[in-house]
Design a protein around this motif. Structure first.
Motif, PDB file in Angstrom:
ATOM      1  N   LYS A  70       9.863   2.351  -6.860  1.00 50.51           N
ATOM      2  CA  LYS A  70      10.367   1.199  -7.604  1.00 50.51           C
ATOM      3  C   LYS A  70      11.853   0.920  -7.370  1.00 50.51           C
ATOM      4  O   LYS A  70      12.315  -0.192  -7.581  1.00 50.51           O
ATOM      5  CB  LYS A  70      10.128   1.400  -9.100  1.00 50.51           C
ATOM      6  CG  LYS A  70      10.887   2.584  -9.708  1.00 50.51           C
ATOM      7  CD  LYS A  70      10.542   2.760 -11.173  1.00 50.51           C
ATOM      8  CE  LYS A  70      11.286   3.956 -11.769  1.00 50.51           C
ATOM      9  NZ  LYS A  70      10.932   4.142 -13.204  1.00 50.51           N
ATOM     10  N   GLY A  71      12.595   1.908  -6.885  1.00 48.50           N
ATOM     11  CA  GLY A  71      14.035   1.729  -6.773  1.00 48.50           C
ATOM     12  C   GLY A  71      14.527   1.167  -5.451  1.00 48.50           C
ATOM     13  O   GLY A  71      15.690   0.792  -5.331  1.00 48.50           O
ATOM     14  N   ARG A  72      13.652   1.116  -4.409  1.00 47.60           N
ATOM     15  CA  ARG A  72      14.077   0.647  -3.094  1.00 47.60           C
ATOM     16  C   ARG A  72      13.070  -0.340  -2.554  1.00 47.60           C
ATOM     17  O   ARG A  72      11.955  -0.453  -3.054  1.00 47.60           O
ATOM     18  CB  ARG A  72      14.210   1.825  -2.113  1.00 47.60           C
ATOM     19  CG  ARG A  72      15.308   2.806  -2.449  1.00 47.60           C
ATOM     20  CD  ARG A  72      15.311   3.948  -1.439  1.00 47.60           C
ATOM     21  NE  ARG A  72      15.721   3.523  -0.107  1.00 47.60           N
ATOM     22  CZ  ARG A  72      15.535   4.240   0.998  1.00 47.60           C
ATOM     23  NH1 ARG A  72      14.914   5.409   0.933  1.00 47.60           N
ATOM     24  NH2 ARG A  72      15.948   3.799   2.168  1.00 47.60           N
ATOM     25  N   ASN A  73      13.467  -0.993  -1.495  1.00 43.45           N
ATOM     26  CA  ASN A  73      12.604  -1.997  -0.871  1.00 43.45           C
ATOM     27  C   ASN A  73      11.675  -1.332   0.135  1.00 43.45           C
ATOM     28  O   ASN A  73      11.712  -1.601   1.338  1.00 43.45           O
ATOM     29  CB  ASN A  73      13.465  -3.070  -0.195  1.00 43.45           C
ATOM     30  CG  ASN A  73      12.630  -4.214   0.367  1.00 43.45           C
ATOM     31  OD1 ASN A  73      11.570  -4.539  -0.177  1.00 43.45           O
ATOM     32  ND2 ASN A  73      13.102  -4.806   1.443  1.00 43.45           N
ATOM     33  N   TRP A  74      10.814  -0.436  -0.359  1.00 50.17           N
ATOM     34  CA  TRP A  74       9.904   0.289   0.513  1.00 50.17           C
ATOM     35  C   TRP A  74       8.826  -0.635   1.086  1.00 50.17           C
ATOM     36  O   TRP A  74       8.353  -1.549   0.396  1.00 50.17           O
ATOM     37  CB  TRP A  74       9.188   1.389  -0.267  1.00 50.17           C
ATOM     38  CG  TRP A  74      10.034   2.557  -0.667  1.00 50.17           C
ATOM     39  CD1 TRP A  74      10.745   2.689  -1.833  1.00 50.17           C
ATOM     40  CD2 TRP A  74      10.237   3.762   0.068  1.00 50.17           C
ATOM     41  NE1 TRP A  74      11.381   3.895  -1.870  1.00 50.17           N
ATOM     42  CE2 TRP A  74      11.085   4.584  -0.711  1.00 50.17           C
ATOM     43  CE3 TRP A  74       9.788   4.235   1.296  1.00 50.17           C
ATOM     44  CZ2 TRP A  74      11.490   5.852  -0.292  1.00 50.17           C
ATOM     45  CZ3 TRP A  74      10.189   5.497   1.714  1.00 50.17           C
ATOM     46  CH2 TRP A  74      11.031   6.286   0.939  1.00 50.17           C
ATOM     47  N   PHE A  75       8.410  -0.344   2.312  1.00 49.46           N
ATOM     48  CA  PHE A  75       7.201  -0.946   2.872  1.00 49.46           C
ATOM     49  C   PHE A  75       6.083   0.039   2.610  1.00 49.46           C
ATOM     50  O   PHE A  75       6.096   1.174   3.095  1.00 49.46           O
ATOM     51  CB  PHE A  75       7.349  -1.195   4.379  1.00 49.46           C
ATOM     52  CG  PHE A  75       6.176  -1.927   4.982  1.00 49.46           C
ATOM     53  CD1 PHE A  75       6.212  -3.297   5.116  1.00 49.46           C
ATOM     54  CD2 PHE A  75       5.033  -1.235   5.383  1.00 49.46           C
ATOM     55  CE1 PHE A  75       5.124  -3.987   5.663  1.00 49.46           C
ATOM     56  CE2 PHE A  75       3.947  -1.912   5.914  1.00 49.46           C
ATOM     57  CZ  PHE A  75       3.997  -3.292   6.056  1.00 49.46           C
ATOM     58  N   THR A  76       5.108  -0.353   1.819  1.00 49.28           N
ATOM     59  CA  THR A  76       4.049   0.568   1.383  1.00 49.28           C
ATOM     60  C   THR A  76       2.731   0.258   2.082  1.00 49.28           C
ATOM     61  O   THR A  76       2.374  -0.896   2.271  1.00 49.28           O
ATOM     62  CB  THR A  76       3.848   0.484  -0.132  1.00 49.28           C
ATOM     63  OG1 THR A  76       3.508  -0.860  -0.501  1.00 49.28           O
ATOM     64  CG2 THR A  76       5.118   0.894  -0.875  1.00 49.28           C
ATOM     65  N   PHE A  77       2.015   1.328   2.437  1.00 49.42           N
ATOM     66  CA  PHE A  77       0.713   1.121   3.067  1.00 49.42           C
ATOM     67  C   PHE A  77      -0.192   2.314   2.827  1.00 49.42           C
ATOM     68  O   PHE A  77       0.245   3.398   2.410  1.00 49.42           O
ATOM     69  CB  PHE A  77       0.860   0.862   4.566  1.00 49.42           C
ATOM     70  CG  PHE A  77       1.051   2.083   5.433  1.00 49.42           C
ATOM     71  CD1 PHE A  77       0.006   2.586   6.197  1.00 49.42           C
ATOM     72  CD2 PHE A  77       2.288   2.727   5.497  1.00 49.42           C
ATOM     73  CE1 PHE A  77       0.183   3.701   7.005  1.00 49.42           C
ATOM     74  CE2 PHE A  77       2.468   3.839   6.305  1.00 49.42           C
ATOM     75  CZ  PHE A  77       1.409   4.333   7.069  1.00 49.42           C
ATOM     76  N   THR A  78      -1.469   2.111   3.063  1.00 49.56           N
ATOM     77  CA  THR A  78      -2.435   3.196   3.050  1.00 49.56           C
ATOM     78  C   THR A  78      -3.484   2.929   4.117  1.00 49.56           C
ATOM     79  O   THR A  78      -3.509   1.852   4.727  1.00 49.56           O
ATOM     80  CB  THR A  78      -3.092   3.363   1.664  1.00 49.56           C
ATOM     81  OG1 THR A  78      -3.744   4.636   1.596  1.00 49.56           O
ATOM     82  CG2 THR A  78      -4.135   2.266   1.389  1.00 49.56           C
ATOM     83  N   ILE A  79      -4.330   3.921   4.348  1.00 48.66           N
ATOM     84  CA  ILE A  79      -5.388   3.821   5.348  1.00 48.66           C
ATOM     85  C   ILE A  79      -6.710   4.213   4.688  1.00 48.66           C
ATOM     86  O   ILE A  79      -6.774   5.226   3.975  1.00 48.66           O
ATOM     87  CB  ILE A  79      -5.108   4.758   6.543  1.00 48.66           C
ATOM     88  CG1 ILE A  79      -3.784   4.370   7.221  1.00 48.66           C
ATOM     89  CG2 ILE A  79      -6.249   4.706   7.552  1.00 48.66           C
ATOM     90  CD1 ILE A  79      -3.346   5.345   8.311  1.00 48.66           C
ATOM     91  N   LEU A  80      -7.745   3.411   4.919  1.00 44.76           N
ATOM     92  CA  LEU A  80      -9.083   3.725   4.441  1.00 44.76           C
ATOM     93  C   LEU A  80      -9.959   4.158   5.618  1.00 44.76           C
ATOM     94  O   LEU A  80      -9.694   3.786   6.761  1.00 44.76           O
ATOM     95  CB  LEU A  80      -9.715   2.509   3.761  1.00 44.76           C
ATOM     96  CG  LEU A  80      -8.992   1.927   2.542  1.00 44.76           C
ATOM     97  CD1 LEU A  80      -9.801   0.777   1.949  1.00 44.76           C
ATOM     98  CD2 LEU A  80      -8.711   2.991   1.493  1.00 44.76           C
ATOM     99  N   ARG A  81     -10.994   4.921   5.306  1.00 42.80           N
ATOM    100  CA  ARG A  81     -11.908   5.433   6.330  1.00 42.80           C
ATOM    101  C   ARG A  81     -13.345   5.170   5.907  1.00 42.80           C
ATOM    102  O   ARG A  81     -13.641   5.078   4.713  1.00 42.80           O
ATOM    103  CB  ARG A  81     -11.690   6.933   6.520  1.00 42.80           C
ATOM    104  CG  ARG A  81     -12.545   7.570   7.619  1.00 42.80           C
ATOM    105  CD  ARG A  81     -12.200   9.032   7.755  1.00 42.80           C
ATOM    106  NE  ARG A  81     -13.012   9.698   8.779  1.00 42.80           N
ATOM    107  CZ  ARG A  81     -12.937  10.997   9.075  1.00 42.80           C
ATOM    108  NH1 ARG A  81     -12.078  11.766   8.435  1.00 42.80           N
ATOM    109  NH2 ARG A  81     -13.713  11.513  10.013  1.00 42.80           N
ATOM    110  N   GLU A  82     -14.241   5.035   6.892  1.00 46.68           N
ATOM    111  CA  GLU A  82     -15.663   4.882   6.573  1.00 46.68           C
ATOM    112  C   GLU A  82     -16.017   5.944   5.532  1.00 46.68           C
ATOM    113  O   GLU A  82     -15.769   7.138   5.735  1.00 46.68           O
ATOM    114  CB  GLU A  82     -16.494   5.056   7.832  1.00 46.68           C
ATOM    115  CG  GLU A  82     -17.951   4.633   7.680  1.00 46.68           C
ATOM    116  CD  GLU A  82     -18.787   5.617   6.887  1.00 46.68           C
ATOM    117  OE1 GLU A  82     -19.577   5.165   6.028  1.00 46.68           O
ATOM    118  OE2 GLU A  82     -18.644   6.841   7.125  1.00 46.68           O
TER     119      GLU A  82
END
Length: 249
Positions: A70-82
């Motif tokens: 919440k404190g920085r301009n992070w680029f957030t991501f995740t990965i899904l799998r079958e």
């Protein structure tokens, strides 16, 4: 390497979705890296902005990730799998800790985790009656194996999932900057790096942290398939939703 003005990257690392491979690659690209499993104290430091890192990752639920970023301009991501592939791989990984040669590492785990290691190690992945019994008896089984991907995105740690949790997981996907597919991990990481301002993916993503136990359940057996399909009923819908968004359907 992170370019001037580029955003720091945070990966919500769902187990057995190629996250360890991404971590290895990012450790070679980023000047400052935080893997939250190896250094738990970094969670507080990141949340308090008392440490500056280019890339962070961890097995954290979405609500925890929001607190951390919440404190920085992070680029957030995740990965899904079958989903069935993810679940089987996760069971095999946890099962491998029950091997006698790995018991020396149990000191870092809770009694519930150690009981699960021991119970799974002697259980065939086709023995769905025994697996079902183990999962009902162990308080951590739902946390590990019952729709794991939906749980991470909905923030549900233990109780049985409901339709509302699936909707929360869909909303969680929408709150991330990018969601990719394990089966297209290089496309995923390339898109993440470009979108975060780091530039092109310079090298292929390595394959690491693969399951130590070979073989899998016989999914041609209707009872076996039904067992694993039920464990992943919400994850399947979540994954198919992501595939549509990615244009991979």
């Amino acid at each position: 390497m992170r370019r001037r003005g580029a955003r720091p990257i945070f990966m919500l690392h769902i187990p057995k979705t190629a996250g360890s491979s991404v971590n290895v690659l990012m450790s070679g690209l980023a000047e400052s890296v935080a893997h939250l499993e190896s250094k738990p104290a970094l969670k507080a430091m990141i949340a308090e902005e008392s440490v500056d890192v280019d890339y962070a990752s961890g097995h954290v639920y979405l609500d925890d990730m929001r607190h951390l970023t919440k404190g920085r301009n992070w680029f957030t991501f995740t990965i899904l799998r079958e989903p069935i592939a993810q679940t089987v791989s996760h069971i095999k990984w946890v099962k491998s800790f029950g091997a006698p040669s790995r018991m020396v590492s149990w000191r870092g785990y809770s009694p519930g985790e150690c009981r699960l290691f021991r119970a799974l190690y002697g259980t065939d992945l086709d023995d769905v009656d025994k697996l079902g019994y183990i999962f009902r008896r162990n308080e951590l089984a739902a946390h590990f194996f019952d729709n794991c991907q939906t749980r991470y995105l909905a923030g549900r740690r233990d109780r049985p999932l409901r339709e509302s949790d699936y909707r929360d997981a869909i909303a969680g996907l929408a709150s991330l900057d990018h969601v990719g597919l394990c089966e297209r991990v290089e496309d995923t990481l390339s898109a993440v790096l470009q979108s975060a301002g780091w530039g092109a993916l310079p090298v292929p993503v390595p394959r690491t942290n693969q399951a130590r136990i070979q073989g899998g359940p016989d999914l041609d057996d209707p009872r076996v398939w039904s067992f694993y399909a039920n464990l992943t009923r919400f994850d399947r819908r979540l994954y198919d939703h992501c595939r549509i968004l990615e244009g991979a359907a």
